[in-house]
Design an enzyme around this catalytic site. Structure first.
Site, mmCIF file in Angstrom:
data_model
loop_
_atom_site.group_PDB
_atom_site.id
_atom_site.type_symbol
_atom_site.label_atom_id
_atom_site.label_comp_id
_atom_site.label_asym_id
_atom_site.label_seq_id
_atom_site.Cartn_x
_atom_site.Cartn_y
_atom_site.Cartn_z
ATOM 1 N N CYS A 202 0.761 -1.312 0.011
ATOM 2 C CA CYS A 202 0.085 0.004 0.032
ATOM 3 C C CYS A 202 1.029 1.319 -0.015
ATOM 4 C CB CYS A 202 -0.909 -0.040 1.100
ATOM 5 S SG CYS A 202 -1.761 1.500 1.626
ATOM 6 N N TYR B 8 -5.238 4.672 -9.494
ATOM 7 C CA TYR B 8 -6.175 3.748 -8.836
ATOM 8 C C TYR B 8 -7.508 3.981 -9.892
ATOM 9 C CZ TYR B 8 -3.823 2.077 -4.805
ATOM 10 O OH TYR B 8 -2.811 1.467 -4.040
HETATM 11 N N1 LIG Z 1 -7.122 7.795 3.227
HETATM 12 C C1 LIG Z 1 -6.191 6.554 3.350
HETATM 13 C C2 LIG Z 1 -6.183 5.481 2.289
HETATM 14 C C3 LIG Z 1 -5.752 4.042 2.577
HETATM 15 C C4 LIG Z 1 -6.247 3.110 1.739
HETATM 16 O O1 LIG Z 1 -6.833 3.273 0.884
HETATM 17 N N2 LIG Z 1 -5.713 1.954 1.885
HETATM 18 C C5 LIG Z 1 -5.845 1.005 1.218
HETATM 19 C C6 LIG Z 1 -4.644 -0.032 0.582
HETATM 20 S S1 LIG Z 1 -3.787 0.788 -0.406
HETATM 21 C C7 LIG Z 1 -6.785 -0.268 2.027
HETATM 22 O O2 LIG Z 1 -6.497 -0.521 3.112
HETATM 23 N N3 LIG Z 1 -7.612 -0.903 1.269
HETATM 24 C C8 LIG Z 1 -8.504 -1.848 2.032
HETATM 25 C C9 LIG Z 1 -9.860 -2.068 1.526
HETATM 26 O O3 LIG Z 1 -10.382 -0.913 0.616
HETATM 27 O O4 LIG Z 1 -10.712 -2.697 2.050
HETATM 28 C C10 LIG Z 1 -5.051 7.008 3.689
HETATM 29 O O5 LIG Z 1 -4.188 7.526 2.979
HETATM 30 O O6 LIG Z 1 -4.482 6.599 4.812
#
Ligand SMILES: N[C@@H](CCC(=O)N[C@@H](CS)C(=O)NCC(=O)O)C(=O)O
Length: 325
Positions: A63, A194
């Site tokens: 990530c 994305y």
């Molecule tokens: N706004 C958040 C976004 C974090 C994010 O989107 N993380 C993704 C991985 S790259 C995630 O954990 N996704 C799990 C999901 O959407 O279920 C940040 O920048 O901390």
């Protein structure tokens, strides 16, 4: 995702979309700040005083947002102050999982199997996606913050004397310029890849992909005067935020997210910039190309059979080795 504290498996993996079929990222929901004296930060409530061995960071090495925080923790010398757990690289039926895949760790603090269990421990009625990064408070057993942009800032200045003060990732004199860079690079590039990858219409894909390459072109030009970093000679959080996307570009976004007009390796200055950042002591250890490839290529909606490609050859990033696992 979680709905009123219950895991629902319907989510995987195409996320929320807007009326044009464009990908929409969820906003973060825990926004407290660690501060040197426990005073409240710009959002959330107070009481999160900077103390050694009180906070724990949960990340995924795939990530980019989590990797921002990992880099900041490293550069600010906070590795012995803030402990760390790393999830396995795949978003499985219940999301991020703690296990024994090489480079991952177990949850040594809360002994959970799934990341979503931390969210329900913090808020038993939580509704939303269980995302990384998570900054956890071992003292009050809750999530301090799950927004990487906030976490990077609090690692930079919220830990007072516990952190290395020689490095300032958000120097006062450069704040305006950093904010401007972030505001431009995030939608077009960091999140733009994305939006290209998860687009469900040709139109939204095209718009996102055009934005990605326009941003890369513009950044390549920005480096034409020989400046080592985005704002000049100082390495700042704007560089962290750009780097985490660039290092994933050829390994993942060029393929699985269809950002394939050019590879990053076609941008001589951006490649040199990426290599320069990789050479900063500590940064390379935060990059795990195997996790990145495993993770992105396991997104079932984009790659149903989960085949992970052998290439590309990333030798140009690490000239002295062929690849880095
Ligand atoms: N706004 C958040 C976004 C974090 C994010 O989107 N993380 C993704 C991985 S790259 C995630 O954990 N996704 C799990 C999901 O959407 O279920 C940040 O920048 O901390």
């Amino acid at each position: 995702m979680l709905v009123n504290g219950k895991w629902t498996a319907e989510w995987h993996p195409v996320q929320a979309t807007d009326e044009k079929g464009g990908f929409v990222r969820q906003t973060s929901s825990f926004r407290h700040w660690v501060t040197p004296d426990g005073a409240p930060g710009i959002t959330g409530s107070g009481g999160f005083i900077a103390e050694p061995d009180r906070y724990h960071l949960y990340v995924a090495l795939i990530c980019p947002w989590a990797s921002r925080t990992l880099i900041a923790r490293k550069l600010k010398g906070l590795e012995s102050v803030i402990s760390l757990s790393v999830v396995e690289p795949w978003l499985l039926d219940e999301g991020w999982h703690f296990g024994d895949y090489p480079g991952a760790t177990r949850d040594t603090v809360n002994h959970k199997e799934w990341l979503h269990q931390l969210y329900t421990q913090a808020d038993s009625g939580f509704t939303g996606r269980a995302t990384v990064p998570v900054l956890w408070d071992k003292k009050t057993h809750t999530i301090v913050n799950n927004e990487s942009a906030d976490i990077v800032r609090m690692l930079n200045s919220g830990f007072g004397t516990l952190a290395d003060s020689r490095i300032d990732l958000y120097p006062a004199a450069l704040r305006e310029e950093i904010d401007q860079l972030n505001a431009e690079i995030y939608p077009r590039l960091n999140n733009g890849v994305y939006r290209a990858g998860f687009a469900t219409t040709q139109e939204s894909y095209q718009e996102a992909c055009d934005g990605v390459f326009a941003m890369l072109d513009s950044l390549e030009n920005r480096l034409a005067d020989g400046r080592p970093f985005l704002t000049g000679s100082e390495f700042t959080e704007a560089d962290i935020r750009l780097f985490v996307t660039l290092i994933r570009f050829d390994a993942a976004y060029h393929g699985i997210f269809k950002c394939n007009l050019r590879p990053l390796q076609a941008y001589a200055r951006l490649l040199g910039y990426t290599r320069r950042i990789l050479a900063i002591p500590g940064i390379r250890e935060t990059v795990n190309i195997d996790h990145i490839k495993q993770g992105y290529y396991s997104i079932k909606a984009l790659n149903p059979n989960g085949i992970v490609p052998t290439g590309p050859d990333l030798g140009a990033y690490w000239p002295e080795e062929q690849h880095h696992g």
